[in-house]
Design an enzyme around this catalytic site. Sequence first.
Site, PDB file in Angstrom:
ATOM      1  N   SER A 103      82.516   1.091-113.041  1.00 22.25           N
ATOM      2  CA  SER A 103      83.381   0.398-112.093  1.00 22.25           C
ATOM      3  C   SER A 103      84.692  -0.034-112.740  1.00 22.25           C
ATOM      4  O   SER A 103      85.459   0.787-113.206  1.00 22.25           O
ATOM      5  CB  SER A 103      82.623  -0.793-111.495  1.00 22.25           C
ATOM      6  OG  SER A 103      83.320  -1.393-110.439  1.00 22.25           O
ATOM      7  N   ASP A 246      89.559   0.184-108.069  1.00 27.92           N
ATOM      8  CA  ASP A 246      89.014   0.118-109.422  1.00 27.92           C
ATOM      9  C   ASP A 246      88.493   1.500-109.806  1.00 27.92           C
ATOM     10  O   ASP A 246      88.696   2.479-109.076  1.00 27.92           O
ATOM     11  CB  ASP A 246      87.917  -0.942-109.515  1.00 27.92           C
ATOM     12  CG  ASP A 246      86.761  -0.665-108.571  1.00 27.92           C
ATOM     13  OD1 ASP A 246      86.962   0.045-107.571  1.00 27.92           O
ATOM     14  OD2 ASP A 246      85.642  -1.167-108.828  1.00 27.92           O
ATOM     15  N   ASP A 248      85.693   3.085-109.805  1.00 26.98           N
ATOM     16  CA  ASP A 248      84.814   3.869-108.940  1.00 26.98           C
ATOM     17  C   ASP A 248      85.145   3.703-107.464  1.00 26.98           C
ATOM     18  O   ASP A 248      84.425   4.192-106.602  1.00 26.98           O
ATOM     19  CB  ASP A 248      83.345   3.550-109.206  1.00 26.98           C
ATOM     20  CG  ASP A 248      82.941   2.156-108.747  1.00 26.98           C
ATOM     21  OD1 ASP A 248      83.828   1.279-108.625  1.00 26.98           O
ATOM     22  OD2 ASP A 248      81.741   1.928-108.520  1.00 26.98           O
ATOM     23  N   ASP A 250      85.045   1.301-105.282  1.00 31.03           N
ATOM     24  CA  ASP A 250      84.342   0.480-104.292  1.00 31.03           C
ATOM     25  C   ASP A 250      85.086  -0.828-104.036  1.00 31.03           C
ATOM     26  O   ASP A 250      84.664  -1.641-103.219  1.00 31.03           O
ATOM     27  CB  ASP A 250      82.884   0.220-104.687  1.00 31.03           C
ATOM     28  CG  ASP A 250      82.717  -0.523-105.998  1.00 31.03           C
ATOM     29  OD1 ASP A 250      83.725  -0.805-106.675  1.00 31.03           O
ATOM     30  OD2 ASP A 250      81.563  -0.828-106.353  1.00 31.03           O
TER      31      ASP A 250
END
Length: 450
Positions: A103, A246, A248, A250
Amino acid sequence: MSRLFGTDGVRGEANSTLTADLALALSEAASTVLASPSAGSVRPVAVLGRDPRASGEMLEAAVCAGLAASGVDVLRVGVVPTPAVAYLTAAYEADMGVMISASHNPMPDNGIKIFGRGGHKLDDAVEDRIEQLLRPGSEAQRRAYRPTGAAIGRVRSAPEALDRYLQHLAAASDTRLDGVTVVVDCANGAAHRAAPLAYKAAGAKVVAINDEPDGININDRCGSTHLDDVRRAVVEQGADLGLAHDGDADRCLAVDAEGNVVDGDVIMAILAVAMREAGELSEDTLVATVMSNLGLHLGMQAAGITVRTTAVGDRYVLEELRRGSYSLGGEQSGHVVLPDHGTTGDGVLTGLRLMARMAGTGRTLAELTKVMTVLPQVLVNVRVEDKKAVADSASVGEAVRLAEAELAGRGRVLLRPSGTEPLVRVMVEAEDIAVARKLADTLSDAVSGV
């Protein structure tokens, strides 16, 4: 053995604490719990994606090996956002999904997130069952089914996966964005293709930055944890807004046309009011965490919207959303969950819905932010060796009591151990920023002294 799973999967420094051996064993254990095959049956299926970190290539190979060795077919969807893996797990009717990503963490770290059938995050009980299979002496149970010949799992790629996810996004936010100019900071991460493509497909003029991942530069002074690039680019380009994801994707944070930051609390407030007006906000309720600003509670109260509060972590927000059948929740950090359209936070969908509110009302982002007033908030990350010792410390408890007495109900104090890093997060809200800073410094010193 301390608990392996944190608030968002298993994380650690790649090839140090998070090794290929661990990734292989973890995938074996997860397949035993979530997709246990039996001889002669149709093989289970797992969807596997990753962000662009260099270590993701190594870990992807290990996860593929562990799953295939356990008789699970692996559908590799490549570099895609975490919410894409969650969506595709459901769309392909897979038994489980795996996302390799840390992340927003720096590049040396990596992580493994596991989804169950339908693309849902795992609850504590399921994670505990997986961890039990990783304890010494559990190898035989974990490897009880080791197929041979044609029963070994197969690994194949799904080049259509990203397009399928983009079609899902288009259906989930169908308002045209023609005339909107947006700068999108892709964090040199998993959003580098998905976000610009999704925003362009909706009609926005897109200026993409930090969209050239090389395996090393993910989250490197860019993205949702470093907003200077997107703030500067919005002003230079004369854009209507900026969006920052960010590693990833999400998460989504925003920047208005003047370069002012619009955090997850404000984004949730804007979307909550929009959804309430459209009759889409179930029970007129928003789900947020204890880290959300007091201003969010006050603004939603004025708008006739109830705020339900959970522990920090989007998994806890998700649990409350499912328990109450609510339709919107999230975190100040930019995780926003729309359960009607996804099973986890989706930064790209959040960006689409935020721009849709701008396009639908003809109002600027700055005008929309007036739905709430952010109280001054100071957050300090204190590196510690023993988070439990801090929680049990009498001196820290006394420092908190004194800080709360000084605030006298006109602010908040929260100390929270990070679920993924050796940190204790010290948060203070007050009507006066100077008071908040002073108390945050005092509390940080108390934490550091343990």
